[in-house]
Design an enzyme around this catalytic site. Structure first.
Site, mmCIF file in Angstrom:
data_model
loop_
_atom_site.group_PDB
_atom_site.id
_atom_site.type_symbol
_atom_site.label_atom_id
_atom_site.label_comp_id
_atom_site.label_asym_id
_atom_site.label_seq_id
_atom_site.Cartn_x
_atom_site.Cartn_y
_atom_site.Cartn_z
ATOM 1 N N VAL A 1 0.874 -1.171 0.000
ATOM 2 C CA VAL A 1 0.000 0.000 0.000
ATOM 3 C C VAL A 1 0.910 1.221 0.000
ATOM 4 O O VAL A 1 1.779 1.348 0.876
ATOM 5 C CB VAL A 1 -0.923 0.026 1.237
ATOM 6 C CG1 VAL A 1 -1.866 1.223 1.166
ATOM 7 C CG2 VAL A 1 -1.696 -1.287 1.371
ATOM 8 N N HIS B 1 10.053 5.029 -1.297
ATOM 9 C CA HIS B 1 8.702 5.599 -1.298
ATOM 10 C C HIS B 1 7.970 4.820 -0.206
ATOM 11 O O HIS B 1 8.003 3.582 -0.212
ATOM 12 C CB HIS B 1 8.051 5.361 -2.667
ATOM 13 C CG HIS B 1 6.687 5.969 -2.834
ATOM 14 N ND1 HIS B 1 6.402 6.857 -3.846
ATOM 15 C CD2 HIS B 1 5.526 5.802 -2.162
ATOM 16 C CE1 HIS B 1 5.123 7.202 -3.780
ATOM 17 N NE2 HIS B 1 4.572 6.569 -2.757
ATOM 18 N N LEU B 2 7.342 5.515 0.715
ATOM 19 C CA LEU B 2 6.632 4.858 1.802
ATOM 20 C C LEU B 2 5.740 3.753 1.256
ATOM 21 O O LEU B 2 4.990 3.970 0.307
ATOM 22 C CB LEU B 2 5.780 5.887 2.560
ATOM 23 C CG LEU B 2 4.854 5.333 3.648
ATOM 24 C CD1 LEU B 2 5.635 4.667 4.763
ATOM 25 C CD2 LEU B 2 3.975 6.448 4.197
ATOM 26 N N HIS B 3 5.862 2.564 1.825
ATOM 27 C CA HIS B 3 4.971 1.466 1.447
ATOM 28 C C HIS B 3 4.779 0.555 2.649
ATOM 29 O O HIS B 3 5.689 0.302 3.421
ATOM 30 C CB HIS B 3 5.475 0.689 0.228
ATOM 31 C CG HIS B 3 6.866 0.157 0.316
ATOM 32 N ND1 HIS B 3 7.985 0.951 0.185
ATOM 33 C CD2 HIS B 3 7.327 -1.102 0.496
ATOM 34 C CE1 HIS B 3 9.073 0.208 0.275
ATOM 35 N NE2 HIS B 3 8.696 -1.059 0.477
ATOM 36 N N THR B 4 3.555 0.108 2.787
ATOM 37 C CA THR B 4 3.194 -0.783 3.880
ATOM 38 C C THR B 4 2.931 -2.156 3.294
ATOM 39 O O THR B 4 2.124 -2.312 2.378
ATOM 40 C CB THR B 4 1.943 -0.254 4.610
ATOM 41 O OG1 THR B 4 2.210 1.082 5.052
ATOM 42 C CG2 THR B 4 1.594 -1.131 5.800
#
Length: 136
Positions: free
Chosen positions: A41, A95-98
């Site tokens: 996400v 890049h921020l990702h969960t």
């Protein structure tokens, strides 16, 4: 800044198996999944790490992560999920990702994916806790 792969996926300019997208996030299958159904996400806006996510966006972002975690568990017939964010270290794309990974008892993963240790003493644990409290 060089072109960001996750920004390109979120914008629809790079292919991905997208499972959800709205004005805030895009969620897609990880190309190197721990298990089938492993989803990433990402915020549509380029945010490098969790600390850079503006405070007003934290709740809405994690509401979508929560929603996707429930859907992944249901869709994959999993007993639970593992939800995690790497910041810089082990962050393959800046890049921020969960990560949302479906989990089932006996699936072979053990806790976290690295060796666990113990504090040498209760005093050492107290000292570490004090450092973190001071930083807050």
């Amino acid at each position: 800044m060089a072109t960001c792969l996750f920004c390109e996926i979120a914008a629809g300019r790079q292919p991905a198996a997208v499972v959800y997208a709205d004005e805030l996030v895009t969620a897609f299958l990880d190309v190197r999944p721990l298990f089938p159904g492993h989803v990433l996400v990402v915020p549509k806006e380029h945010i490098a790490v969790l600390a850079d996510l503006p405070a007003p966006a934290v709740g809405p972002y994690f509401e979508q992560v929560q929603r996707i975690a429930v859907a992944v568990q249901s869709a994959m017939g999993a007993q639970g999920s593992f939800v995690a964010v790497n910041n810089v270290v082990s962050q393959s794309v800046p890049h921020l990702h969960t990560h949302v990974v479906p989990r089932t008892k006996g699936d072979g993963l053990r806790g976290f994916f690295w060796p666990r240790t113990k504090y040498a003493s209760p005093q050492e644990a107290d000292d570490v806790a004090a450092k973190i409290r001071a930083a807050l």
